[in-house]
Write a protein that holds these residues in place. Structure first.
Motif, PDB file in Angstrom:
ATOM      1  N   VAL A 111      -4.201  10.154   3.043  1.00  0.00           N
ATOM      2  CA  VAL A 111      -4.211   9.786   1.738  1.00  0.00           C
ATOM      3  C   VAL A 111      -5.443  10.235   0.963  1.00  0.00           C
ATOM      4  O   VAL A 111      -5.439  10.498  -0.342  1.00  0.00           O
ATOM      5  N   ASN A 112      -6.502  10.840   1.641  1.00  0.00           N
ATOM      6  CA  ASN A 112      -7.812  11.367   0.819  1.00  0.00           C
ATOM      7  C   ASN A 112      -8.371  12.208   1.888  1.00  0.00           C
ATOM      8  O   ASN A 112      -8.193  11.936   3.113  1.00  0.00           O
ATOM      9  N   SER A 134      -7.553  13.367  -3.407  1.00  0.00           N
ATOM     10  CA  SER A 134      -6.681  12.164  -3.004  1.00  0.00           C
ATOM     11  C   SER A 134      -5.309  12.451  -3.568  1.00  0.00           C
ATOM     12  O   SER A 134      -5.098  13.166  -4.679  1.00  0.00           O
ATOM     13  N   THR A 136      -1.530  11.106  -5.047  1.00  0.00           N
ATOM     14  CA  THR A 136      -1.171  10.405  -6.336  1.00  0.00           C
ATOM     15  C   THR A 136      -0.097   9.554  -5.493  1.00  0.00           C
ATOM     16  O   THR A 136       0.518   9.767  -4.408  1.00  0.00           O
ATOM     17  N   CYS A 140       2.771  10.310  -2.540  1.00  0.00           N
ATOM     18  CA  CYS A 140       2.920   9.514  -1.445  1.00  0.00           C
ATOM     19  C   CYS A 140       4.438   9.366  -1.322  1.00  0.00           C
ATOM     20  O   CYS A 140       4.832   9.218   0.006  1.00  0.00           O
ATOM     21  N   GLY A 161      -7.002   9.368   6.795  1.00  0.00           N
ATOM     22  CA  GLY A 161      -7.846   9.985   5.633  1.00  0.00           C
ATOM     23  C   GLY A 161      -8.725  11.086   6.489  1.00  0.00           C
ATOM     24  O   GLY A 161      -8.153  11.720   7.618  1.00  0.00           O
ATOM     25  N   PRO A 164      -8.922   5.820   4.594  1.00  0.00           N
ATOM     26  CA  PRO A 164      -7.706   5.503   3.675  1.00  0.00           C
ATOM     27  C   PRO A 164      -8.081   4.145   2.804  1.00  0.00           C
ATOM     28  O   PRO A 164      -7.851   4.155   1.802  1.00  0.00           O
ATOM     29  N   HIS A 167      -9.351   4.664  -0.914  1.00  0.00           N
ATOM     30  CA  HIS A 167      -8.384   5.158  -2.025  1.00  0.00           C
ATOM     31  C   HIS A 167      -8.081   3.925  -2.575  1.00  0.00           C
ATOM     32  O   HIS A 167      -7.542   2.841  -2.412  1.00  0.00           O
ATOM     33  N   LYS A 168      -8.210   4.191  -4.126  1.00  0.00           N
ATOM     34  CA  LYS A 168      -7.815   2.945  -5.022  1.00  0.00           C
ATOM     35  C   LYS A 168      -6.450   2.342  -5.303  1.00  0.00           C
ATOM     36  O   LYS A 168      -6.042   1.456  -5.487  1.00  0.00           O
ATOM     37  N   HIS A 169      -5.525   3.250  -4.609  1.00  0.00           N
ATOM     38  CA  HIS A 169      -4.105   2.766  -4.337  1.00  0.00           C
ATOM     39  C   HIS A 169      -3.579   2.646  -3.088  1.00  0.00           C
ATOM     40  O   HIS A 169      -2.273   2.542  -2.942  1.00  0.00           O
ATOM     41  N   ILE A 170      -4.466   2.352  -2.063  1.00  0.00           N
ATOM     42  CA  ILE A 170      -3.842   2.212  -0.718  1.00  0.00           C
ATOM     43  C   ILE A 170      -3.265   0.992  -0.476  1.00  0.00           C
ATOM     44  O   ILE A 170      -2.076   1.021   0.199  1.00  0.00           O
TER      45      ILE A 170
END
Length: 522
Positions: A111-112, A134, A136, A140, A161, A164, A167-170
């Motif tokens: 994810v990043n 990262s 989006t 994803c 990662g 992971p 990541h603000k959206h994990i």
């Protein structure tokens, strides 16, 4: 009259030629011819690059086991779709291309590239670099859909990662996976956020309660000594690991301890890691991975690296009361020298443990022998064992629990084994434990024969499924990173030992270069 000279005598080579294959040059990544040879009961890969010379690396520490492992090579399964065409041949057409021999047991989504650590060893070369990226929500979704299109109903996706959890959206990404026909999510993490953010751990625990779905934690756990942490991770993380595990136990999350094992560093800690895992309520399995010498890594000697049979021997030596030769078996869905697994039945309290590997109670060898067919195993037992000895098998998932229960019902335990077998079957969630030994290939050890059967796939943002070892060794990782970040990425040169330390006499009486001089760019 001159005296006739004595006739010259032919001399045997000091190695046995096993097979011809293909690999890559570890410096320029160009595909090259290679050969596999046996010497001193060990297996070596030798190759030559026109521009950079000859290289040799140890690939398997037990030649006899390498040769007999062919019996456990299961026929591959064709994925529902392929993402690329065959143009230049393996490993240049990933993936998956129609010549690939296996579907994806496990899909990995990175994810990043950012991380809250800058570990001295990191095959992903992650950290605080400015050239990272990262993904989006849209990317994803595309990656998950590509996985489902290839698999139909996918067994396991791993979010990795970088790190992971930063990541603000994990959590959203886990929700996206659980909304699709993907049974299980693994979260690959260093554990720092799990140790410091109990609200986040609680949110993961809630997602582990979704009917028909699970969330499992794949936690870096390299050992107990300060030196181990400093040399592998760059800082002492022992307190973080303990807090992360305790928080996971409180949230009802299942954990796999994942140890990167480096020669001369933490190889003496394997038995202690297993014992610690058995005793901790959150831990249901341990995975040992000899360090992959791609990306960032410590200085190494390609001829003196750890391999799967070396790790298994160390486990047997460090806990002889629990393990012996024959307790681990190769995984047949991938190439059988890549991964070995055993399952344990555990009873008793710490200090008074009874640990019995399942292969002592069931003739696993006969059921997973796909070549010699010495027996005709019952299909009802073979199918569960195939799913247990698979790259998609993780403790804490409904599939693994179901197959363990089916297998346990066929076990035969004499009184001497020390296990109350009926009770163990009844309490299987608490009594069963899994150990995995996985040796990923790097630019020195890459063998196309093994790569073509890989069932662990990196899912790229453009919807390709690339075999994990190709992604990290051939240059795909750098390609994706450059495409995603827009920053040209210089290839990482292997940080091998100085050239003068890697000259040895060859069977031809000359000198062989095992690696070229090179400084890491990381």
């Amino acid at each position: 009259m001159t005296q006739a000279s004595a006739p010259r005598r032919k001399v045997d080579r000091d190695e046995v030629f096993v097979e011809f294959t293909k690999s890559i040059c570890p410096l320029c990544k160009t595909p090259v011819d290679a050969q596999v040879n046996i010497r001193d009961n060990k297996v070596y890969l030798r190759k030559r690059c026109r521009d950079h010379g000859q290289f040799e690396a140890l690939v398997y520490g037990d030649a006899e086991e390498y040769l007999t492992s062919a019996r456990f090579n299961k026929p591959g399964t064709i994925p529902l779709t392929f993402q690329t065409e065959v143009k230049d041949g393996c490993p240049s057409d990933c993936g998956l291309c129609p010549e690939h021999k296996q579907h994806a047991c496990l899909g990995i989504i990175e994810v990043n590239t950012g991380c809250n650590l800058d570990c001295p060893i990191c095959f992903a070369d992650s950290g605080h670099q400015a050239d990272g990226y990262s993904i989006t929500h849209e990317q994803c979704e595309l990656m998950l859909d590509a996985f489902v299109a290839s698999e139909g109903e996918a067994e396991v996706v791993m979010f990795s990662g970088g790190e992971p959890t930063i990541h603000k959206h994990i959590l959203d990404f886990i929700d996206l996976a659980q909304a699709r026909p993907i049974k299980n999510v693994n979260l690959n993490t260093n554990g720092i956020r799990l140790a410091t953010d109990r609200t986040f751990v609680a949110e993961l625990g809630k997602r582990n309660q979704v009917p028909g779905r699970s969330v499992n934690i794949y936690l870096q756990f390299d050992g107990f000594e300060e030196r181990t942490h400093l040399e592998i991770r760059g800082r002492d993380l022992r307190t973080f690991k303990q807090r992360a595990l305790d928080n996971c136990a409180e949230a009802g999350l299942t954990v796999t301890l994942v140890a990167a094992v480096e020669r001369g560093l933490n190889e003496h800690e394997l038995g202690a890691i297993i014992e610690y895992g058995i005793d901790h309520p959150a831990v249901r399995s341990v995975a040992f991975q000899p360090v992959t010498h791609s990306g960032r890594h410590v200085e190494f000697d390609p001829l003196n690296r750890l391999t799967n049979p070396d790790v298994i021997r160390l486990i047997n030596t460090q806990r002889p009361q629990w393990f012996q030769k024959g307790d681990f078996f190769p995984v047949p869905c991938c190439f059988p020298t890549c991964r070995s697994i055993t399952y344990l039945l555990v009873d008793g309290d710490p200090g008074n443990r009874t640990v019995v590997p399942i292969p002592r109670l069931l003739n696993v060898e006969d059921y997973l022998d796909y070549v010699t067919n010495r027996v005709m195993p019952e299909a009802g037992i073979r199918e569960p064992l195939e799913k247990l000895w698979s790259a998609s098998a993780f403790m804490g998932t409904a599939t693994t629990e179901e197959q363990l229960r089916a297998t346990a019902e066929a076990l035969d335990c004499a009184d001497a084994c020390g296990i109350d077998l009926p009770q163990a079957v009844k309490d299987l969630n608490d009594k069963a434990f899994m150990i995995v030994v996985q040796d990923f290939q790097d630019p020195y050890t890459l063998n196309v024969k093994q790569l073509m059967k890989c069932c662990v796939e990196e899912i790229t943002p453009d919807g390709r499924l690339i075999p994990f070892c190709a992604y990290n060794s051939v240059g795909y990782r750098e390609q994706v990173r450059e495409q995603m970040s827009g920053v040209p990425i210089a290839p990482v040169v292997p940080n091998a030992l100085p050239l003068a330390d890697r000259l040895t006499t060859t069977p031809y009486g000359s000198k062989t270069v095992h690696a070229e001089e090179g400084e890491s760019s990381s």
